[in-house]
Design an enzyme around this catalytic site. Structure first.
Site, PDB file in Angstrom:
ATOM      1  N   GLN B 211      16.139  -1.371  -1.485  1.00 57.50           N
ATOM      2  CA  GLN B 211      15.761  -0.222  -1.746  1.00 57.50           C
ATOM      3  C   GLN B 211      16.722   1.022  -1.745  1.00 57.50           C
ATOM      4  O   GLN B 211      16.509   1.918  -2.269  1.00 57.50           O
ATOM      5  CB  GLN B 211      14.674   0.194  -0.740  1.00 57.50           C
ATOM      6  CG  GLN B 211      13.303  -0.490  -0.817  1.00 57.50           C
ATOM      7  CD  GLN B 211      12.440  -0.315   0.247  1.00 57.50           C
ATOM      8  OE1 GLN B 211      11.980  -1.211   1.164  1.00 57.50           O
ATOM      9  NE2 GLN B 211      12.056   0.812   0.406  1.00 57.50           N
ATOM     10  N   PHE B 242       8.321  -2.211   0.730  1.00 52.65           N
ATOM     11  CA  PHE B 242       7.609  -1.398   1.790  1.00 52.65           C
ATOM     12  C   PHE B 242       8.371  -1.049   3.123  1.00 52.65           C
ATOM     13  O   PHE B 242       7.843  -0.728   3.955  1.00 52.65           O
ATOM     14  CB  PHE B 242       6.654  -2.424   2.247  1.00 52.65           C
ATOM     15  CG  PHE B 242       6.031  -3.321   1.132  1.00 52.65           C
ATOM     16  CD1 PHE B 242       4.952  -2.751   0.237  1.00 52.65           C
ATOM     17  CD2 PHE B 242       6.156  -4.808   1.144  1.00 52.65           C
ATOM     18  CE1 PHE B 242       4.293  -3.491  -0.397  1.00 52.65           C
ATOM     19  CE2 PHE B 242       5.591  -5.452   0.135  1.00 52.65           C
ATOM     20  CZ  PHE B 242       4.709  -4.884  -0.555  1.00 52.65           C
ATOM     21  N   GLU B 246      15.041  -1.210   2.988  1.00 50.90           N
ATOM     22  CA  GLU B 246      15.804  -0.226   2.898  1.00 50.90           C
ATOM     23  C   GLU B 246      16.830  -0.312   3.817  1.00 50.90           C
ATOM     24  O   GLU B 246      18.212   0.103   3.312  1.00 50.90           O
ATOM     25  CB  GLU B 246      14.668   1.091   3.710  1.00 50.90           C
ATOM     26  CG  GLU B 246      15.462   2.604   3.707  1.00 50.90           C
ATOM     27  CD  GLU B 246      14.667   3.591   4.059  1.00 50.90           C
ATOM     28  OE1 GLU B 246      13.316   3.488   4.218  1.00 50.90           O
ATOM     29  OE2 GLU B 246      14.983   4.665   4.369  1.00 50.90           O
ATOM     30  N   ARG B 324       9.059  10.852  12.707  1.00 53.42           N
ATOM     31  CA  ARG B 324       8.027  11.027  11.733  1.00 53.42           C
ATOM     32  C   ARG B 324       6.434  10.467  12.557  1.00 53.42           C
ATOM     33  O   ARG B 324       5.405  11.284  12.071  1.00 53.42           O
ATOM     34  CB  ARG B 324       7.920   9.946  10.528  1.00 53.42           C
ATOM     35  CG  ARG B 324       7.033  10.350   9.400  1.00 53.42           C
ATOM     36  CD  ARG B 324       7.435   9.782   7.978  1.00 53.42           C
ATOM     37  NE  ARG B 324       8.252  10.435   7.249  1.00 53.42           N
ATOM     38  CZ  ARG B 324       7.827  11.456   6.363  1.00 53.42           C
ATOM     39  NH1 ARG B 324       6.624  11.706   6.083  1.00 53.42           N
ATOM     40  NH2 ARG B 324       8.733  12.041   5.813  1.00 53.42           N
ATOM     41  N   ARG B 356       6.587   1.407   5.187  1.00 56.17           N
ATOM     42  CA  ARG B 356       5.666   2.087   4.375  1.00 56.17           C
ATOM     43  C   ARG B 356       4.830   3.132   5.833  1.00 56.17           C
ATOM     44  O   ARG B 356       3.955   2.704   6.201  1.00 56.17           O
ATOM     45  CB  ARG B 356       4.669   1.282   3.597  1.00 56.17           C
ATOM     46  CG  ARG B 356       3.797   2.124   2.603  1.00 56.17           C
ATOM     47  CD  ARG B 356       2.971   1.059   1.807  1.00 56.17           C
ATOM     48  NE  ARG B 356       2.283   1.590   0.689  1.00 56.17           N
ATOM     49  CZ  ARG B 356       1.718   0.843  -0.090  1.00 56.17           C
ATOM     50  NH1 ARG B 356       1.693  -0.580  -0.041  1.00 56.17           N
ATOM     51  NH2 ARG B 356       1.396   1.414  -1.144  1.00 56.17           N
ATOM     52  N   THR B 456      12.817  13.571   6.076  1.00 55.03           N
ATOM     53  CA  THR B 456      13.161  14.721   7.096  1.00 55.03           C
ATOM     54  C   THR B 456      14.639  14.864   7.342  1.00 55.03           C
ATOM     55  O   THR B 456      15.087  15.803   8.089  1.00 55.03           O
ATOM     56  CB  THR B 456      12.333  14.350   8.543  1.00 55.03           C
ATOM     57  OG1 THR B 456      12.709  12.935   8.876  1.00 55.03           O
ATOM     58  CG2 THR B 456      10.955  14.390   8.320  1.00 55.03           C
ATOM     59  N   ALA B 525      10.309   7.080   1.553  1.00 57.37           N
ATOM     60  CA  ALA B 525       9.612   8.334   2.019  1.00 57.37           C
ATOM     61  C   ALA B 525       8.713   8.639   0.722  1.00 57.37           C
ATOM     62  O   ALA B 525       8.289   9.818   0.630  1.00 57.37           O
ATOM     63  CB  ALA B 525      10.676   9.384   2.385  1.00 57.37           C
ATOM     64  N   GLU B 727       3.103   6.206   0.452  1.00 52.76           N
ATOM     65  CA  GLU B 727       2.843   5.740   1.840  1.00 52.76           C
ATOM     66  C   GLU B 727       1.476   6.419   2.306  1.00 52.76           C
ATOM     67  O   GLU B 727       0.888   5.708   3.129  1.00 52.76           O
ATOM     68  CB  GLU B 727       3.997   6.436   2.845  1.00 52.76           C
ATOM     69  CG  GLU B 727       5.309   5.682   2.684  1.00 52.76           C
ATOM     70  CD  GLU B 727       6.224   6.627   3.462  1.00 52.76           C
ATOM     71  OE1 GLU B 727       6.869   7.671   2.741  1.00 52.76           O
ATOM     72  OE2 GLU B 727       6.915   6.271   4.376  1.00 52.76           O
TER      73      GLU B 727
END
Lengths: 492, 778
Positions: B211, B242, B246, B324, B356, B456, B525, B727
């Protein structure tokens, strides 16, 4: 003797002389044929991304079944038509199931899609199916999708799979049948040498002789378990004898006395007969593995490999099934419960093999219930599996056969609880207590990733209570999903 | 010219807002979509398999013997940490993620070496022959172990608003509890994979299922000790991500590239499912200790929450993930005073990572748990208590100081779902059912979703795209976003097609490639479309503006009278094929290519002072779930689910519905059947689909009603006023967990069922026993 395997591919016979004993169909497709449409998702037959269809003639009809290519040995497609996702679109036009999946947004990442396409292809060609959601979700229990949430896939199935088959496969079905007849023969198959081979004898006699000569060979029926020894444990199995070509060994004969199941009869082939014996048994069969696993996996193999959690043995033991074994020319019969000696150990001598199983019909004064409890409803291995046969005189229990899976190193009867139930009354729950308490002495379950020992024990008690409540005609529904064809059999 | 930002745009759109199939749908269903392992292998390709110490969990490596590995058939080479020319780390953040173990095993499953062999099968077999001796240490496995040992991967962090101590002391009623929330395995169907092809001058082309291609590129630069410019990373599609690809794709791309460097041959790696599940990180599991002060009507006065996250052996993305969780510990509720603290605990287990929702689901579930506790203790309907605590005009400030401007959307969605799902009629029906039935119990819950959209980490809120118009009127589209099934490529192509007035078949979508668009952020995100579609739009618009200027002069008309549609350009009263205009412009030396760029506005979050605006906007939704629980076995069925979800003005309703349904089912799996089990030695016991159970088709509620909220459009200036959708739907599944809680609560009014997530049959039975026990549990 034939030193090749033969199968049908894209309308043409393929004959292979080089077939390793542990080569899988998936590796053949991806590495040898270069057909990469079929994917590996898990390598253990649980996700269905590798689903392909095998066409075979059954009772004169061409039948397509979904199988997991990742754990299917290449030699096992001998005599079949192998169909993969690349084969479905004809003349540049998508197959109806492909069209529906595309237009109804049934794919997202697309990695599982080939497998879904092939499962739906077999549903498209299935006979006697009823158009409803449950038919589809049963059919797709062996295909995992992590993206869509399944709704559009189920819709695509309902949209495309329930009209009369009208695709390139139905158009050329007569030719396919003819081509299959030409490659099927009754010769023994043997590829390799005395140290390393894939063999598929065509008769019990041939098997007896070969296994006698090579008692160290691995007998393979559906390979839904042996396949994992290869893909996961990376075991070298130099000598493989596949039982699938042995004439008559896959028989399923139903009589008034019961059902005779040949050692290589698949779960799929026995599903209807089991449902006729008892609705709960049919439901249990439907929840064993998945469509793919049941198309390959055999009842005989499930017993022979002696898994402590294999779902069929507890039910078969409670029903009083007997097992037939053969070594060379000699055969013997024993109660199924006595076959399981200890964890991973069965009453089977070197060179001896299971030929069949007999499951007696319930008497009119008998009630049968079985329950499978697992984290997930479909395609899961049970945490606890309980099976109960109560013989009644009016509402008094005169005999009880109770067997559990997941409660001990082998599927085993609950001797203490059975004894304690004799004389108990279905009308008086206070007479059930001793049996519930006796279970504590009957089993010492273990804790593992499926459940803790405490949960297993308490669930075992709950299942016994459920069986008694249902047998006594509980006034309220006490299970979440009723099996097909179940009736209040208290009247029986 | 401002059509994409105009909430009313839509009338003349040919592709945007249409339910067009995924761009690869035709390839998916014919098996012709190419994933990493399907790429035609260059001649001489070798195969890499990671090796590990199967018996070791934690400890110093005493000795390693690879002679049996090297002697195995087909083996070409064995790589260890010593063979890494550059930096032995593939961390996405502060370091601590060795590509290959260096003297120490940090968790069960850590990669110690890599086998390179002629075939994958040979490499797999050889990898099991290594002899590695480790001095065993007692591993820290659970979050409780880590709390006791007081070891973290990152400093603690907190939000504070008002005076929580005073609030708690003066609140009419106080409740508190401890709640465990399990992790989750991504179970992308395509496992981690990479193919590295060495080139000239130290160059390396890597096909990676990632990703975050730019991060893979930068990591490989460091690992191989070459400039970033020598490394090109390409990804056409992933078979699911998902969040699990990442940061977690880095290591495998690094191993493939190291092998390619060492052997000067192309090298491919594809993890076995078991290795994948054992070696890669998962959703964080949490211990939550909460206290809430409230009044008799159920209105919250103060919340005090400690969030203990099990991060695993390294920091990875745990900073952002747990932040988060804190950002979403309010769910949709106003906390007048609040103290929300977090600890990022280090355990000797795989390093937990993005999944996710990125921590959001755990924070929201904790909030819903508090609401259920309040409602049950007061004998009120949980939906009433939820509504009484919703953000509104006067009470709109989050614990981190950002106002909830769009609270009306939240109210409207919940009000409509309450009506459409006939919540109150069904509440009565459930009550009746539970009065009649003693074994099976029903539960009902309606829960909201409010999810902050934006990274963020402020700098990640940027994207680039590269659009070429060719002289035959065809368009090549590239951008920094990656396709993992979410339909990003399709949505961006729709935007570009409408901007340039071409039909979709003229837009050729190309693989994400770090040499086309550099320095990209991860596709994560939920921001893929917001960022990349806007960047691509900017590129297309620049090209279009140049064509308009050219055509106005060439055809002598007012630029305002030039329009693009259906592969034609209307210039005044006549129509010219776009290809003709493009050819003419090319001959006139007009540049028909542009690299577009976009950076989200308004983001001002400052983590050090815990102030500013972390999100451009919120996405909203709500779900109503009805379940039936078997109180004898703990089994559970989800009978019906109604969902109403806000995607602003949808770019593609079918794709958005797909994200909503898929996200919900994935969330439902997390909260019900998906249980990660580690044994006391720190070994994961659920590392294959035989033991780790994601939902199947029959787990999806038979009655499943999903609708898009009829939105006036995102109030923020997003692409065609759409909202992100990747998400937020995961958290719709909180309704299922709360419905199970509701069913169990019927066993004893006034007591909160001690139910942890996931609500497996065993977890449900534990709660059943506690509810039936004579004494309340301590």
């Amino acid at each position: 003797m034939r030193e090749t395997i033969r199968f049908l591919r894209r309308g043409k016979p393929v004959e292979l002389i080089d077939v390793g004993p542990t080569e899988t169909v998936l590796d053949y497709l991806r590495l040898r044929e270069g057909s990469t449409g079929t994917k590996e998702g898990c390598g253990e037959g649980d996700c269905g991304a590798c689903t392909v269809a095998l066409g075979r003639i059954v009772d004169g009809r061409l039948v397509y079944q979904p199988v997991n290519a990742c754990i299917l040995l290449l030699g096992m497609i001998d005599g079949a038509e192998l169909v993969t996702v690349e084969d479905l679109a004809a003349d540049g036009r998508l197959h109806p199931v492909q069209l529906a999946l595309r237009d109804l947004h049934g794919s997202q990442c697309g990695f599982c899609t080939s497998g879904f396409v092939m499962s739906l292809f077999t549903l498209y060609h299935a006979h006697g199916k009823e158009k409803r959601r449950k038919t589809v979700t049963d059919w797709l229990a062996g295909n995992l999708c992590r993206c869509t949430g399944y709704r559009p896939i189920v819709d695509a199935a309902l949209d495309s799979c329930f009209d009369a088959a009208d695709d390139s496969f139905s158009w050329r079905a007569a030719e396919t049948r003819e081509a299959l007849r030409r490659i099927v023969d009754s010769r023994d198959v043997f590829i390799g040498d005395g140290d390393e081979f894939f063999a598929a004898p065509a008769s019990v006699e041939g098997l007896g002789a070969l296994y006698g000569e090579h008692p160290d060979a691995t007998l393979v029926a559906g390979a839904t378990d042996v396949g994992l020894w290869i893909t996961k444990a990376l075991m070298d199995l130099p000598k493989v004898i596949w039982l699938g070509r042995i004439a008559g060994l896959d028989r399923v004969e139903q009589s008034a006395a019961g059902v005779l199941i040949g050692a290589t009869a698949t779960f799929a082939a026995t599903e209807a007969a089991m449902a006729r014996l008892a609705p709960d048994l049919g439901e249990l069969w439907r929840r064993i593995g998945s469509k793919q696993v049941r198309a390959s996996g055999t009842v005989g193999g499930n017993i022979a490999n002696g898994s402590p959690i294999g779902d069929s043995p507890p039910a078969l033991i409670a029903l009083g099934a007997t097992l037939e074994l053969q070594k060379g020319d000699a055969s013997r019969t024993l109660d199924l419960e006595h076959y399981f000696l200890d964890y991973g150990r069965q009453d089977r001598a070197a060179g001896e093999f299971v030929t069949g199983l007999f499951v007696p019909t319930l008497d009119p004064n008998q009630v049968f219930r079985c329950y499978k409890v697992s984290k997930r409803f479909d395609q899961d291995i049970s945490a606890v599996m309980g099976a109960f046969r109560f013989t009644l005189a009016d509402t008094t229990i005169t005999e009880a056969r109770i067997a559990f899976g997941g409660m001990a190193a082998t599927p085993r009867r609950a001797a203490g609880a059975e004894t304690a139930l004799i004389g108990a009354s279905l009308d008086d729950p206070s007479t059930w207590g001793p049996a519930m308490r006796a279970l504590t002495a009957d089993y010492r379950p273990i804790s593992d990733m499926r459940a803790s020992a405490d949960y297993r024990m308490e669930t075992a008690r709950a299942l016994l209570a459920k069986a008694l409540m249902e047998a006594s005609g509980a006034p309220e529904q006490i299970r979440l999903r009723q099996p097909e064809g179940s009736v209040d059999d208290r009247a029986a | 010219m401002t059509a994409p930002l105009d909430p009313h745009a839509g009338a003349d759109l040919r592709h945007v807002r249409k339910s067009l199939p995924h761009d690869s749908a035709g390839k998916h269903v014919t098996g012709t979509a190419v994933y990493i392992d399907d790429i035609l292998e260059p001649i001489g390709t070798l195969h890499v398999v990671p090796g590990w110490a199967r018996e070791a969990v934690r400890g110093r490596i005493r000795s390693m013997d690879f002679d049996p590995v090297r002697a195995a058939p087909g083996v070409v080479a064995v790589l260890t940490a010593e063979d890494i020319p550059g930096h032995n780390d593939c961390s996405p953040s502060i370091g601590g993620d060795p590509v290959l173990a260096d003297g120490e095993i940090l968790f069960h499953g850590q990669v110690v070496f890599a086998v390179i062999a002629e075939t994958r099968a040979a490499a797999r077999k050889a990898a099991r022959l290594a002899r590695i001796e480790v001095e065993p240490q007692t591993p820290i496995v659970s979050v409780e172990d880590a709390i006791a040992a007081d070891i973290t991967v990152l400093p603690d962090y907190q939000f504070r608003r008002g005076s929580p101590e005073t609030g708690m002391a003066t609140a009419e009623r106080c409740l508190s509890g401890v709640f465990h929330i399990g992790g989750q395995e991504h179970f992308y169907l395509e496992g981690q994979a990479a193919l590295a092809v060495p080139g000239e001058d130290g160059a390396m082309l890597v096909h990676s299922s990632t990703q975050h291609p730019s991060e893979v590129q930068h990591i490989l630069g460091k690992v191989l000790a070459v400039p970033d410019a020598a490394v090109t990373v390409e990804v056409r599609r992933m078979g699911g991500g998902f969040g699990g690809k990442e940061s977690q794709a880095n290591q495998w791309a690094a191993l493939a590239a190291l092998a390619a460097r060492a052997t000067k041959r192309p090298c491919k790696i594809r993890l076995d499912r078991d290795d994948d599940m054992i070696m890669t990180g998962k959703r964080h599991d949490f211990r939550v200790e909460w206290s809430v002060g409230h009044n008799e009507t159920g209105r919250i006065r103060v919340v005090d929450m400690d969030l203990f996250a099990r991060c695993g052996y390294s920091a990875d993305l745990s900073l952002g993930v747990v932040d988060r969780t804190m950002f979403h510990a309010d769910s949709s509720y106003f906390y007048p005073d609040a103290a929300i603290r977090s600890r990022r605990l280090r355990t000797d287990t795989c390093s937990n990572t993005a999944f996710r929702g990125f921590g959001g689901p755990q924070g929201m579930l904790a909030a819903e748990r508090m609401i259920d506790a309040i409602a049950i203790s007061l004998g009120l309907d949980p939906l009433e208590v939820r509504k009484r605590n919703f953000y509104d005009e006067a009470r709109n400030l989050t614990p981190y100081g950002m106002p909830v401007e769009e609270w009306r959307t939240l109210h409207a969605i919940v009000a409509q779902l309450e009506k459409d799902s006939t919540y109150w009629d069904r509440r009565e029906a459930v009550r009746g059912y539970n009065a009649r039935n003693h074994v099976l119990k029903k539960g009902l819950a309606l829960t909201p979703v409010k999810f902050g959209i934006s990274f963020t980490l402020k700098h990640l809120n940027q994207a680039g795209a590269l659009v070429h118009l060719y002289t035959d009127g065809s368009v090549q589209l590239n951008h920094g976003g990656t396709e993992m099934g979410q339909g990003l490529y399709q949505k961006v192509a729709q935007v570009v097609a409408d901007e340039l007035g071409v039909t979709l078949d003229k837009v050729h979508i190309t693989a994400t490639n770090t040499s086309k668009v550099p320095n990209t952020g991860p596709t994560a995100a939920s921001s893929g479309t917001d960022l990349n579609a806007m960047a691509a739009l900017n590129a297309a618009r620049t090209i279009k503006d140049r064509l308009i200027a050219f055509a106005a002069e060439r055809y002598q008309c007012d630029p305002k009278q030039i329009a693009f549609h259906d592969n034609r350009v209307r210039v005044g009263s006549r129509e010219v094929p776009l290809a003709e205009v493009a050819r003419a412009a090319h001959l006139a030396r007009i540049h028909l290519s542009d690299a577009g760029f976009y950076a989200s506005p308004k983001i001002t979050w400052d983590r050090d002072s815990a102030s500013g605006r972390p999100f451009l906007y919120f996405a909203y939704g709500a779900a109503c779930a009805e379940v039936t629980v078997d109180t004898m076995t703990g089994e559970m069925v989800v009978d019906r689910v109604d969902i109403l979800h806000d995607v602003g003005k949808s770019l593609n309703p079918a794709i958005d519905i797909g994200q909503i349904e898929g996200g919900f089912v994935q969330g439902m799996g997390w909260l019900t059947t998906e249980e990660l089990v580690w044994d006391e030695h720190g070994r994961l016991r659920t590392h294959a689909p035989s033991t780790y159970k994601i939902p199947t088709a029959s787990d999806v509620p038979e009655d499943f009603r999903v609708a898009l909220y009829d939105s006036p459009g995102n109030p923020e200036e997003t692409i065609y006023r759409s909202k992100a959708v990747g998400e937020p739907p995961v958290m719709l599944a909180n309704a299922v967990f709360c419905a199970i809680t509701d069913a169990l609560a019927s066993l004893r009014p006034g007591r909160l069922p001690p139910l942890d997530a996931p609500a497996t049959p065993e977890a449900i039975m534990r709660a059943v026993h506690a509810m039936k026990a004579q004494e309340a549990p301590a």
